[in-house]
Design a protein around this motif. Structure first.
Motif, short mmCIF file in Angstrom:
data_model
loop_
_atom_site.label_atom_id
_atom_site.label_comp_id
_atom_site.label_asym_id
_atom_site.label_seq_id
_atom_site.Cartn_x
_atom_site.Cartn_y
_atom_site.Cartn_z
N ALA A 137 0.83 -1.21 0.00
CA ALA A 137 0.00 0.00 0.00
C ALA A 137 0.86 1.25 0.00
N ASN B 114 -5.06 -3.08 -0.43
CA ASN B 114 -5.99 -4.19 -0.63
C ASN B 114 -7.24 -4.07 0.21
N ASP B 115 -7.13 -3.45 1.37
CA ASP B 115 -8.26 -3.37 2.28
C ASP B 115 -9.38 -2.47 1.78
N VAL C 46 -10.61 -2.83 -1.36
CA VAL C 46 -11.23 -3.48 -2.52
C VAL C 46 -12.70 -3.82 -2.28
N ALA D 132 -4.43 -4.15 -7.38
CA ALA D 132 -5.58 -4.95 -6.94
C ALA D 132 -6.70 -4.70 -7.94
N ASP E 25 -2.65 -4.19 -12.77
CA ASP E 25 -2.10 -5.31 -12.01
C ASP E 25 -0.87 -5.88 -12.69
N ALA F 258 0.67 -9.24 -7.96
CA ALA F 258 -0.40 -8.39 -7.41
C ALA F 258 -1.73 -9.07 -7.72
N PHE G 85 -4.91 -8.74 -5.90
CA PHE G 85 -5.90 -9.03 -4.85
C PHE G 85 -7.28 -8.64 -5.35
N ARG G 86 -8.30 -9.50 -5.13
CA ARG G 86 -9.63 -9.25 -5.69
C ARG G 86 -10.73 -9.08 -4.65
N GLY G 87 -10.50 -9.42 -3.39
CA GLY G 87 -11.54 -9.25 -2.39
C GLY G 87 -12.73 -10.14 -2.63
N SER H 5 -6.21 -13.14 -2.35
CA SER H 5 -5.02 -12.95 -3.17
C SER H 5 -4.77 -14.15 -4.08
N TYR I 197 0.62 -14.15 -5.39
CA TYR I 197 0.73 -12.85 -4.72
C TYR I 197 2.07 -12.73 -4.01
#
Length: 217
Positions: free
Chosen positions: A83, A131-132, A134, A154, A167, A171, A173-175, A180, A184
């Motif tokens: 991040a 990522n948080d 997403v 992400a 991406d 990398a 990350f999709r939530g 991940s 990742y």
């Protein structure tokens, strides 16, 4: 009240080296790019379909620049190395391009509030780092189709036409419970890779190639 820390325009102007004359109080037309996409970015005869993934040729975005005082909100959440690397890349790009940059640091307990605060500023583009964010972006972005978003490092699983992602291997990350990818790797978030992703993503948005994923090789 939004639970966040927003950097003032004056502070952001000092950070990025841009003029403080634009206080974002006046609306204006959709920003037009300066420069054209290079060969291999995308096929102009067959634009990518919504939610498609394309792999632009390295450097095919180098000739594209935002107009002066392009308005960007850097939306951040998380103190982890990926991040921070993305956020640093956005700040460096903004300084080089003389972008009018503001920053919203979302509250981990209330990330939606941070996204709504960023949208309320009516920027040309919201760039997301972390990522948080997403899952919250997946929830909020379909309700703000007139606001462009760029997610770096992400992506949302089912982006609407206003959400573009940049991406690369390591990398993605999709939530939404997908988490991940197996490949990742936080170490892949190098300054060079993040810088390329930011520039490629902004170039796509400026040329209205949105709602897709750019895979940076």
């Amino acid at each position: 009240m939004f639970r966040l820390l927003a950097v003032s325009l004056t502070a952001a102007a000092l950070l990025t080296g841009c003029s403080a004359a634009d206080d974002w109080s006046e609306s204006r037309p959709v920003a037009a790019p300066i420069g054209a996409l290079g060969a291999g970015f995308a096929d102009p005869a067959s634009p990518p379909a919504p939610e498609a993934t394309i792999t632009p040729s390295p450097g095919s975005w180098d000739g594209v620049h935002p107009p002066e005082d392009y308005r960007v909100v850097l939306l951040t959440l998380g103190a982890d190395a990926p991040a921070r690397a993305v956020a640093d890349a956005v700040r460096s790009w903004a300084a080089e391009e003389k972008v009018s940059l503001r920053t919203v640091e979302a509250d981990p307990a209330h990330p939606v509030d941070g996204i709504v605060a960023a949208v309320t500023m009516k920027p040309d583009l919201v760039i997301s780092a972390g990522n948080d964010l997403v899952d919250a972006l997946a929830l909020v972005t379909p309700s703000h189709l007139d606001q462009q978003f760029l997610i770096v490092g992400a992506e949302v699983a089912e982006p609407t036409g206003n959400v573009t992602a940049a991406d690369w291997t390591g990398a993605g990350f999709r939530g939404e419970g997908l988490g991940s990818p197996s490949a990742y790797d936080p170490a892949s978030f190098t300054s060079a890779r993040c810088a390329s992703a930011v520039r490629a993503g902004v170039a796509a948005v400026l040329h209205r190639l949105t709602g897709i994923v750019l895979w940076i090789s």
